[in-house]
Scaffold this motif. Structure first.
Motif, short mmCIF file in Angstrom:
data_model
loop_
_atom_site.label_atom_id
_atom_site.label_comp_id
_atom_site.label_asym_id
_atom_site.label_seq_id
_atom_site.Cartn_x
_atom_site.Cartn_y
_atom_site.Cartn_z
N GLN A 140 1.27 11.66 0.26
CA GLN A 140 2.05 10.49 0.70
C GLN A 140 1.92 10.28 2.22
N LEU A 172 0.61 15.38 -4.89
CA LEU A 172 0.81 13.93 -4.72
C LEU A 172 1.86 13.64 -3.65
N THR A 210 0.83 -1.20 0.00
CA THR A 210 0.00 0.00 0.00
C THR A 210 0.87 1.25 0.00
N ALA A 211 1.82 1.30 0.94
CA ALA A 211 2.68 2.49 1.04
C ALA A 211 3.67 2.57 -0.12
N GLY A 246 3.53 1.07 -3.04
CA GLY A 246 2.86 1.17 -4.32
C GLY A 246 2.54 2.62 -4.66
N TYR A 247 2.05 3.36 -3.69
CA TYR A 247 1.75 4.77 -3.93
C TYR A 247 3.04 5.55 -4.21
N PHE A 248 4.08 5.29 -3.43
CA PHE A 248 5.35 5.99 -3.63
C PHE A 248 5.94 5.66 -4.99
N THR A 249 5.83 4.40 -5.41
CA THR A 249 6.33 4.00 -6.74
C THR A 249 5.53 4.71 -7.84
N LEU A 250 4.23 4.81 -7.65
CA LEU A 250 3.41 5.55 -8.62
C LEU A 250 3.88 7.00 -8.72
N PHE A 251 4.16 7.61 -7.58
CA PHE A 251 4.65 8.98 -7.56
C PHE A 251 5.98 9.10 -8.32
N VAL A 255 -1.38 8.56 3.02
CA VAL A 255 -1.34 7.19 2.49
C VAL A 255 -0.51 6.30 3.42
N THR A 256 0.59 6.82 3.93
CA THR A 256 1.39 6.05 4.89
C THR A 256 0.60 5.78 6.16
#
Length: 153
Positions: A112, A108, A75-76, A78-83, A115-116
């Motif tokens: 983060q 974005l 979850t954490a 994945g969002y950072f990789t998307l960023f 999202v974390t």
């Protein structure tokens, strides 16, 4: 790597688990054809389930905890990789302004933190829902096993 004593990986009959084959403190015969001691108690005081170290619930607990870690981590991360991917491959999108002085990239990046926090909340939720009940059941079972061992003569 640990030694698994489950039925799919049986312990050789000539060597008890967790002992090297040739140690100076052996309490068993070194000859494989020698008679082996009787396994565990028999009769009315025999436990209904196998010993805790050989129980499949430990494997269930391990896999539930592994799944819990993966979900929270993905979850954490994945969002950072998307960023990071958007920053590298869509810089024009990241430069677009949402409001005066606030770009999509900055927005974005600020998202983060929540999202974390959501990943931490998800980790705690899945711990309470899946992992903790299994651990509590194993803890109670271990207490019962200890109590049975103390009662036996």
């Amino acid at each position: 790597m640990s030694y698994d004593t489950s039925p799919s990986y049986p312990v050789p009959p000539h060597r008890p688990p967790h002992q090297p084959p040739y140690s100076s403190s052996q309490s068993y015969s070194t000859y494989p054809w020698a008679p082996q001691p009787e396994p565990g108690p028999t009769g009315p005081h025999r436990p209904r389930h196998s010993a805790l170290g050989q129980h499949s619930d430990i494997r269930v607990l391990r896999s539930a905890y592994r799944l819990q870690r993966r979900v929270a981590t993905l979850t954490a991360l994945g969002y950072f990789t998307l960023f990071l991917v958007l920053s590298a491959f869509a810089p024009s999108l990241m430069r677009d302004e949402v409001t005066d002085g606030l770009t999509v990239g900055l927005l974005l990046g600020l998202i983060q933190v929540p999202v974390t926090g959501a990943a931490i909340g998800l980790y705690e939720y899945t711990a309470r829902r899946t992992v903790d009940p299994i651990a509590e059941r194993l803890r109670k079972q271990a207490e019962l096993d200890t109590g049975r061992a103390e009662v036996r003569p």
